[in-house]
Design a protein around this motif. Structure first.
Motif, PDB file in Angstrom:
ATOM      1  N   VAL A 237     -99.121 -41.497  94.961  1.00 26.43           N
ATOM      2  CA  VAL A 237     -98.466 -40.330  94.355  1.00 26.43           C
ATOM      3  C   VAL A 237     -99.013 -39.116  95.095  1.00 26.43           C
ATOM      4  N   ALA A 238     -98.282 -38.683  96.121  1.00 29.14           N
ATOM      5  CA  ALA A 238     -98.838 -37.775  97.133  1.00 29.14           C
ATOM      6  C   ALA A 238     -98.008 -36.499  97.235  1.00 29.14           C
ATOM      7  N   SER A 239     -98.588 -35.386  96.833  1.00 35.19           N
ATOM      8  CA  SER A 239     -97.869 -34.109  96.898  1.00 35.19           C
ATOM      9  C   SER A 239     -98.358 -33.277  98.081  1.00 35.19           C
ATOM     10  N   GLY A 240     -97.463 -32.406  98.581  1.00 35.93           N
ATOM     11  CA  GLY A 240     -97.833 -31.501  99.661  1.00 35.93           C
ATOM     12  C   GLY A 240     -98.336 -32.230 100.881  1.00 35.93           C
ATOM     13  N   LYS A 241     -99.487 -31.787 101.386  1.00 33.06           N
ATOM     14  CA  LYS A 241    -100.047 -32.379 102.620  1.00 33.06           C
ATOM     15  C   LYS A 241    -100.438 -33.847 102.430  1.00 33.06           C
ATOM     16  N   ASN A 242    -100.712 -34.242 101.191  1.00 28.75           N
ATOM     17  CA  ASN A 242    -101.094 -35.638 100.937  1.00 28.75           C
ATOM     18  C   ASN A 242     -99.989 -36.620 101.322  1.00 28.75           C
ATOM     19  N   ALA A 243     -98.749 -36.153 101.303  1.00 26.17           N
ATOM     20  CA  ALA A 243     -97.606 -37.013 101.630  1.00 26.17           C
ATOM     21  C   ALA A 243     -97.621 -37.451 103.099  1.00 26.17           C
ATOM     22  N   CYS A 244     -98.434 -36.794 103.906  1.00 25.42           N
ATOM     23  CA  CYS A 244     -98.543 -37.166 105.320  1.00 25.42           C
ATOM     24  C   CYS A 244     -99.678 -38.170 105.565  1.00 25.42           C
ATOM     25  N   HIS A 247    -101.619 -44.015 103.457  1.00 25.40           N
ATOM     26  CA  HIS A 247    -102.205 -44.833 102.392  1.00 25.40           C
ATOM     27  C   HIS A 247    -103.022 -43.973 101.431  1.00 25.40           C
ATOM     28  N   TYR A 248    -102.497 -42.815 101.079  1.00 25.13           N
ATOM     29  CA  TYR A 248    -103.175 -41.932 100.123  1.00 25.13           C
ATOM     30  C   TYR A 248    -103.080 -42.540  98.722  1.00 25.13           C
ATOM     31  N   ILE A 249    -104.231 -42.856  98.094  1.00 26.07           N
ATOM     32  CA  ILE A 249    -104.200 -43.435  96.746  1.00 26.07           C
ATOM     33  C   ILE A 249    -105.128 -42.707  95.773  1.00 26.07           C
TER      34      ILE A 249
END
Length: 429
Positions: A237-244, A247-249
């Protein structure tokens, strides 16, 4: 007992029949359940069944063993299921375990015995067997650091019976599991339907100021109340820069006005998995630039779906998808067509913005088993998940559906899950 509705016993009966034709004559096959894995002190993780054992039996319980010997003279011993024997104390502390009759109903296997009888029966069967098929995790991306129950059994078996001819079971099961039966597709459709319910719930919930973990909780609530065990994999569930971050968890930051929100989530149902990605505007409306990139990803996804046809192969398919993506990236002003023309083919420029594969097998495992060099066949289930990640603009967009290859095209298991930019905006507002 499992919370999902009972799966059709014929699924497991047919899976075993399909496997028979893959084996040498006079062969014995052994499959073990997974262990319950420890955490710390006296803690343990939730039990997840060995996918191969479940595929052949439907049994969803620890300390279970399947023996198959299709040629054995006594029909009663051609299929044997060994279970942990329960008692009153186990029932008090851990709850209900399969009775022999329940295991017969689930698996279609008529000979069900307690584990205490295993070594005696196994010795009798080994005396007649020429080939012994043992199982291991041979997934090409597996990184196995913990010794499994199957691995311990292989050591014990080869030490006790050193003169038998041992065979690998995994290639045969992987070949079979790659093509799904209609019964399997029904279960996967249910996993996708539950995923859809979660997504529609989240569309009503997301707004500036909510935390990524609150969105994760909304999905989990909807999944579990629909008889899912929960997430098929760790949710992104990745908003803003996290969407790039692919495997952001962590799912720990606040969703801000103007940001995009990339959500890679899927429900599990009956041990089968869904794998969906959707990207939505936190404020309920895409900016012009966000929508431009979004529609480029959607176009690539739809073109990719057209290429998931019998006769194609992953390598050629990925190459064609990348050609389409290259064109879209040029259109977005991210690549220059002259630079692309002169690029090193072994280091294509598009990898800066689209650095992962487009599709993988899906089924009992999220990255399901199957040979990547095998020609596509009807019944294979794939994800379709192109993405564009522009770190300098804090734009990360991925769209993912799950599709079944048919003789004449594909069947989209997520056809009812909103994906058009305008539909997303309308539902959020």
């Amino acid at each position: 007992m499992p919370r999902y509705a009972p799966l059709n016993t014929s699924l497991f009966v047919e899976n075993r029949k399909r496997l028979y034709s893959e084996l040498h004559s006079c062969s014995l096959l052994v499959l073990n359940s997974n262990d319950i894995m420890p955490t710390n002190a006296d803690g343990s993780m939730r039990f997840i069944q060995n996918s191969d054992l479940f595929y052949l039996t439907g049994i969803d319980q620890e300390e279970s063993i399947l023996l198959m010997f299709p040629d054995f003279p006594n029909e009663d011993f051609r299929e044997i299921l060994f279970l942990r024997e329960t008692n009153e104390e186990i029932a008090i502390w851990e709850g209900h375990k399969y009775t022999k009759e329940e295991a017969r109903e689930v698996s279609g296997i008529q000979t069900v015995l307690w584990l205490s009888q295993f070594e005696r029966i196994f010795s009798m069967l080994m005396a007649e067997a020429n080939h012994v098929y043992l199982n291991a995790n041979e997934h090409i991306r597996a990184d196995v650091k913990v010794e499994t129950r199957d691995a311990r059994f292989i050591k014990w078996c080869q030490q006790q019976y050193p003169l038998h001819r041992y065979e690998r079971l995994a290639p045969h099961l992987y070949h079979l599991r790659a093509v799904k039966s209609e019964e399997e597709v029904k279960v996967m459709q249910e996993a996708c339907n539950i995923t859809e319910k979660g997504f529609r719930r989240v569309l009503q919930f997301v707004k500036p100021g909510v935390m990524e973990y609150e969105i994760e909780a909304e999905y989990l609530h909807e999944f579990v109340r629909n008889r899912s065990r929960g997430f098929a994999y760790e949710p992104i569930v990745a908003s803003g820069k996290n969407a790039c971050v692919l495997h952001y968890i962590a799912n720990s930051e606040m969703c801000k006005e103007g940001d995009l929100l990339l959500m890679d989530v899927g429900a599990e149902y009956g041990n089968y998995n869904a794998d969906m990605t959707r990207t939505i505007p936190v404020s309920g409306k895409f900016t012009d630039r966000q929508k431009q990139v979004y529609n480029a990803v959607l176009k690539v996804q739809r073109e990719a779906m057209k290429m998931l046809r019998p006769g194609n192969v992953v390598k050629d398919y990925q190459k064609e998808v990348e050609k389409i993506m290259e064109s879209e990236l040029i259109g977005l002003g991210l690549l220059d067509k002259h630079d692309v023309k002169n690029q090193n083919p072994k280091q294509p420029l598009l990898k800066k913005y689209f650095m992962h594969g487009t599709s993988h097998h899906l089924g009992l495992d999220v990255h399901d088993v199957g040979n990547v060099y095998r020609i596509f066949e009807p019944g294979m289930v794939f994800t379709v998940e192109p993405g564009i990640y522009i770190r300098e603009e804090d734009i990360g967009i991925r769209l993912e559906n799950n599709v079944v290859i048919r003789e004449d095209g594909i069947h989209d298991l997520m056809a009812n899950i909103p994906i058009e930019a305008e539909e997303i905006e309308a539902l959020m507002n």
